[in-house]
Enzyme design. Structure first.
Site: not given
Ligand code: FAD
Ligand code: NAI
Length: 467
Positions: A39, A144, A181-183, A187, A314, A446
């Site tokens: 995913g 997702g 300025a989210g995650v 990052e 998600d 420690h």
């Molecule tokens: P997804 O991982 O989105 O998987 C969904 C899958 O369903 C995909 O492979 C998609 O192709 C498939 N799919 C969708 N529709 C269909 C369909 N109709 N038929 C067949 N297949 C389909 N989370 C963390 O906990 N730690 C992190 O460090 C972290 N870093 C991240 C960094 C980035 C840049 C991003 C974008 C996200 C990050 N996340 C992180 C969030 C994390 O990736 C998601 O919370 C997680 O992947 C959700 O898992 P999921 O299984 O719900 O969905």
């Molecule tokens: P986010 O929800 O973490 O942050 C989005 C930020 O954008 C918020 O602070 C919001 O106030 C701001 N924002 C919204 N609209 C705006 C606008 N028009 N102009 C300026 N700022 C605006 O979302 P992000 O960073 O896109 O990440 C998406 C998801 O992916 C998160 O929910 C997170 O849980 C997941 N993720 C998790 C990671 C981890 O666990 N380390 C790493 C990366 C992603």
């Protein structure tokens, strides 16, 4: 062939659910439209971002700390292609691991877009347009989420990018504007800042990492500023114009009263959140209800309003985190097989993998205040921790929040090197309903950074040893 369970989507939610169900004796198939499993997380999220974060942190360490540590090298240079190669290798290794696990657990893979035709029937449309029908007793939607678009700004994944494009830039840009300025913004913004880009983060709210404890967020912003990142809080990006190879970004105050200003950039990263992905799944036709934010509506046992159709990860309510999706996958497989699957939503850690890391579990001070809970707080800085000094990682602190009467730990917030690993002792403690005295009396080796967690717990009673 008819299955006990068909999972649509093989992200952390879907693939874990499929494996657990197979382990519990079910005949399982998965449907995935990507060529590789894992995913968002394994392909374009958690894993590739962490590969770049680590590489850029090593570059920073070599540039800034080696000399102090007594290591002489010639000035390190970035080989962007090789760094991308490292990232690709890590992703390949992880996604092929899922292929192996599917085979090991005798899970059938159907490659194509899945569409729910009704309880017990899923259509799979392959890349060549051909369709097949898979029959099953139970369906799990684990599709997702996807990037949230910014109205009026078209993401081309070249210079105006989402996280996906930001992981694949052709070169390190000179100037990058990050919207949000989210995650993701912090990052990936910090990766490019370390590699030499001038990074400006535009955030709608008046603080970075909105939901985090304000104490953490304030100190963390100061640290990122010291590292060279610029912040424009209470502001929003309202337009991006392409001017030759450069971009002109229009920024307005969030309140919209003062005049707009413009900024030049080579790359704009849009990171304003993600939205549930249900496109083309056939949910409206099947009668599966969505909530007001487009998430699949489920009960506490992940069942939708249609019998035999469930959803996790998600695409449903809750934090969009890989480990939350995975735990729901396990719980749901257990529930379908007749066991008592359960996820404790009060103890889901959140980690931001910047340098230093930010990690948090349970309630923030702001949440406790708003709920009228009487609490005590204990804080301990890494600058007073011997191991942190030895490693030149003295930035940050641990904060423990405990109930004023019962001493039960309600929240732990860590800003510092390795915070993402340190947080888990707090998770285990909270899972067992432990107190700050339990944590403070537990022997910690420690010298470790973990001693700061113990000291912060002792500080809730006002009695840390080393401060
Ligand atoms: P997804 O991982 O989105 O998987 C969904 C899958 O369903 C995909 O492979 C998609 O192709 C498939 N799919 C969708 N529709 C269909 C369909 N109709 N038929 C067949 N297949 C389909 N989370 C963390 O906990 N730690 C992190 O460090 C972290 N870093 C991240 C960094 C980035 C840049 C991003 C974008 C996200 C990050 N996340 C992180 C969030 C994390 O990736 C998601 O919370 C997680 O992947 C959700 O898992 P999921 O299984 O719900 O969905
Ligand atoms: P986010 O929800 O973490 O942050 C989005 C930020 O954008 C918020 O602070 C919001 O106030 C701001 N924002 C919204 N609209 C705006 C606008 N028009 N102009 C300026 N700022 C605006 O979302 P992000 O960073 O896109 O990440 C998406 C998801 O992916 C998160 O929910 C997170 O849980 C997941 N993720 C998790 C990671 C981890 O666990 N380390 C790493 C990366 C992603």
């Amino acid at each position: 062939m008819s299955y006990d369970l068909v999972v649509i989507g093989t992200g952390p939610g879907g693939y874990v659910c499929a494996i657990k169900a197979a382990q519990l004796g079910m005949k399982v198939a998965v449907v995935e439209k990507r060529k590789t499993h894992g995913g968002t997380c394994l392909n374009v999220g958690c894993i590739p971002s962490k590969a770049l974060l680590h590489a850029s942190e090593m570059f920073e360490e070599a540039n800034h700390n080696f000399e102090t540590l007594g290591i002489k090298t010639s000035k390190p240079k970035v080989d962007w292609k090789a760094m991308q190669g490292h990232k690709a290798k890590v992703v390949d290794g992880n996604v092929s691991g899922i292929d192996y696990l599917f085979k090991k657990n005798k899970i059938d893979v159907h490659t194509g877009v899945g569409r729910v035709l009704g309880a017990g029937r899923v259509e799979v449309k392959a890349e060549d347009g051909s369709t097949s029908i898979v029959e099953t007793t139970n369906i799990v939607i684990a599709t997702g989420s996807d990037v949230m678009p910014l109205p009026g700004i078209e993401i081309d994944e070249k210079t105006i990018v989402s996280s996906t494009g930001a992981l694949e830039l052709e070169k390190v840009p000179n100037r990058m504007v990050v919207v949000g300025a989210g995650v993701i913004g912090l990052e990936l913004g910090s990766v490019y800042a370390r590699l030499g880009a001038q990074v400006t983060v535009v955030e709608f709210m008046d603080k970075i990492l909105g939901p985090m404890d304000a104490d953490v967020s304030k100190q963390f912003q100061r640290m990122l500023k010291k590292q060279g990142m610029t912040f424009k809080l209470s502001s929003k990006v309202t337009g991006v114009q392409k001017k030759g190879r450069a971009l002109e970004v229009t920024v307005e105050p969030a309140a919209g009263e003062a005049a707009a200003e413009t900024m030049d950039a080579d790359v704009v990263l849009v990171a304003i959140g993600r939205r549930p992905y249900t496109e083309g799944l056939g949910l409206a036709e099947t009668g599966v209800e969505l909530d007001e934010r487009g998430r699949v509506k489920t009960d506490a046992h992940y069942k939708t309003n249609v019998d035999g159709i469930y959803a996790i990860g998600d695409v449903i309510v809750g934090p969009m985190l890989a480990h939350k999706a995975e735990d729901e996958g396990v719980a749901l497989a257990e529930i379908i097989s007749g066991q008592a699957g359960h996820v404790n939503y009060d103890v889901i850690p959140g980690v931001v993998y910047t340098s230093p890391e930010v990690a948090s579990v349970g309630k923030t001070e702001e949440e406790l205040k708003a709920a009228g809970v009487k609490y005590k707080s204990g804080k301990f800085p890494f600058s007073a921790n011997g191991r942190a000094k030895a490693m030149l990682h003295t930035d940050g602190f641990v904060k423990v929040l405990a109930d004023a009467e019962t001493d039960r730990v309600l929240g732990v917030h860590i800003l510092g090197h390795g915070a993402g690993e340190l947080i888990h002792e707090a998770c285990v403690l909270m899972e067992f309903g432990g107190s700050s005295e339990d944590l403070g009396r537990t022997c910690h080796a420690h010298p470790t950074m973990s001693e700061a967690v113990k000291e912060a717990a002792m500080a809730t009673a006002g009695k840390p040893i080393h401060m």
